[in-house]
Write a protein that holds these residues in place. Structure first.
Motif, PDB file in Angstrom:
ATOM      1  N   GLU A 239       0.849  -1.101   0.033  1.00  0.00           N
ATOM      2  CA  GLU A 239       0.056  -0.110  -0.121  1.00  0.00           C
ATOM      3  C   GLU A 239       0.989   1.219   0.080  1.00  0.00           C
ATOM      4  OE1 GLU A 239      -3.948  -1.598   2.402  1.00  0.00           O
ATOM      5  OE2 GLU A 239      -2.037  -1.062   3.645  1.00  0.00           O
TER       6      GLU A 239
ATOM      7  N   ILE B  81       0.952   3.480  -3.040  1.00  0.00           N
ATOM      8  CA  ILE B  81      -0.439   4.247  -3.383  1.00  0.00           C
ATOM      9  C   ILE B  81       0.018   5.485  -2.559  1.00  0.00           C
ATOM     10  CG2 ILE B  81      -2.873   4.430  -3.192  1.00  0.00           C
ATOM     11  CD1 ILE B  81      -2.802   1.448  -3.366  1.00  0.00           C
TER      12      ILE B  81
ATOM     13  N   GLU C  83      -4.458  -1.339  -8.150  1.00  0.00           N
ATOM     14  CA  GLU C  83      -4.523  -0.923  -7.071  1.00  0.00           C
ATOM     15  C   GLU C  83      -5.953  -0.634  -6.510  1.00  0.00           C
ATOM     16  OE1 GLU C  83      -0.263   1.527  -7.309  1.00  0.00           O
ATOM     17  OE2 GLU C  83      -2.227   2.542  -8.444  1.00  0.00           O
TER      18      GLU C  83
END
Length: 238
Positions: free
Chosen positions: A24, A27, A232
Motif C-alpha cells: 500500500e 499508493i 490498485e
C-alpha cells in the motif's frame, strides 16, 4: 533512513505513520507526490458554536436560526433524522452581539461541512456535504471554505468524499475524532480542467438528489486524477 524519507513524503509536518502494508505504500507515495495539501486550499475549522460555552444561545425552537450538528451531516446531504440528541437552533442575534471573531461571520459563507466524530471502524470516516448560508455550525462539525470561483469548492467536496481519500484518511487516523490537522494534511491533486468540471457537475447533481451511480462516477474520476491503476483499486475498495 529510507523509511523516514517515506514518512516525510507522506506527512512532512506531523510525521504521521500510516497503518499500511508494504504493497500500500506505493499508493500513498503516488497520492502525495506533487500534490497540494488541503491547508493550502482552505484551513479546516471547528464549528463556531460551542454547545457548552454558548449554551445560553441554544434553543429547541425552530423559529430561531438553523444550527448544524455533526450527526446531521451525511455524504452530500443534511438530515434532521438523527438517532442521538435533538435538532438544535440558535438565538443568532444574542450570539453575534457577544462574539465578534473571524468564525462568527462564517455562517454567511458557503461551506464544506463534515462530521467531527466518526467511529474508527466505520466504513466511511469522511462524511461531507455543502452547507448554504446562513447556517451556523456546532463544534461537532468541522468545515472548510475553499474558493467558490467557478464552483471550485464543489470539486474539493467531490475529492474529499471519494473512496480514495476516505481510504487514505482511515489509514492515518487512529481515533474517532476527525481532527482538523488531519484534514489539513490530505493530499489534493487538481487533475485536468475537464476532470474538475465533470466532478463539479456530478457534485451539483448529488447535492440535489443522492445517486450511487454518480458517486461511483466521481470515484472513477478521482482514481484517474491520482493515477490509481486497476490493480490498485481492489486494495482501496477491499
Amino acid at each position: 533512513m529510507l523509511f523516514i524519507a517515506y514518512i516525510k513524503a507522506i506527512d512532512n509536518k506531523y510525521l504521521s505513520i500510516p497503518l499500511i502494508r508494504q504493497h500500500e505504500l506505493s499508493i500513498f507515495l503516488k497520492m502525495t507526490n506533487e500534490c497540494k495539501r488541503m491547508s493550502e486550499i482552505s484551513k479546516c475549522y471547528t464549528g463556531e458554536i460551542d454547545i457548552s460555552l454558548h449554551s445560553e444561545f441554544i434553543t429547541n425552537s425552530s423559529s430561531d436560526h438553523s444550527m448544524l450538528r455533526g450527526a446531521q451531516v451525511q455524504k452530500y446531504y443534511i438530515t434532521n433524522d438523527i438517532s442521538q440528541g435533538d435538532i438544535l437552533f440558535l438565538k443568532a442575534d444574542g450570539y453575534l452581539d457577544k462574539n465578534k471573531g473571524e468564525k462568527s461571520q462564517h455562517h454567511n459563507r458557503r461551506r464544506i461541512v463534515m462530521q467531527g466524530i466518526t467511529g474508527v471502524n466505520e466504513k466511511w470516516r469522511l462524511k461531507m456535504t455543502m452547507a448554504q448560508p446562513p447556517y451556523f455550525c456546532a463544534n461537532s462539525v468541522n468545515y472548510l471554505i475553499p474558493d467558490m470561483t467557478d464552483d471550485f469548492d464543489y470539486f474539493i467536496l467531490g475529492i474529499l468524499n471519494s473512496k480514495l481519500l476516505n481510504w487514505y484518511f482511515a489509514k492515518l487516523s487512529t481515533n474517532s475524532n476527525v481532527n482538523g490537522y488531519e484534514i489539513d494534511g490530505l493530499p489534493i491533486k487538481m487533475g485536468t480542467v475537464e476532470q474538475r468540471n465533470e466532478i463539479i457537475q456530478l457534485v451539483g447533481e448529488l447535492l440535489q438528489s443522492y445517486d450511487e451511480i454518480k458517486v461511483k462516477e466521481i470515484d472513477d474520476i478521482v482514481y484517474q486524477i491520482y493515477g490509481i491503476t486497476e490493480y490498485e483499486k481492489p486494495i482501496i475498495e477491499g
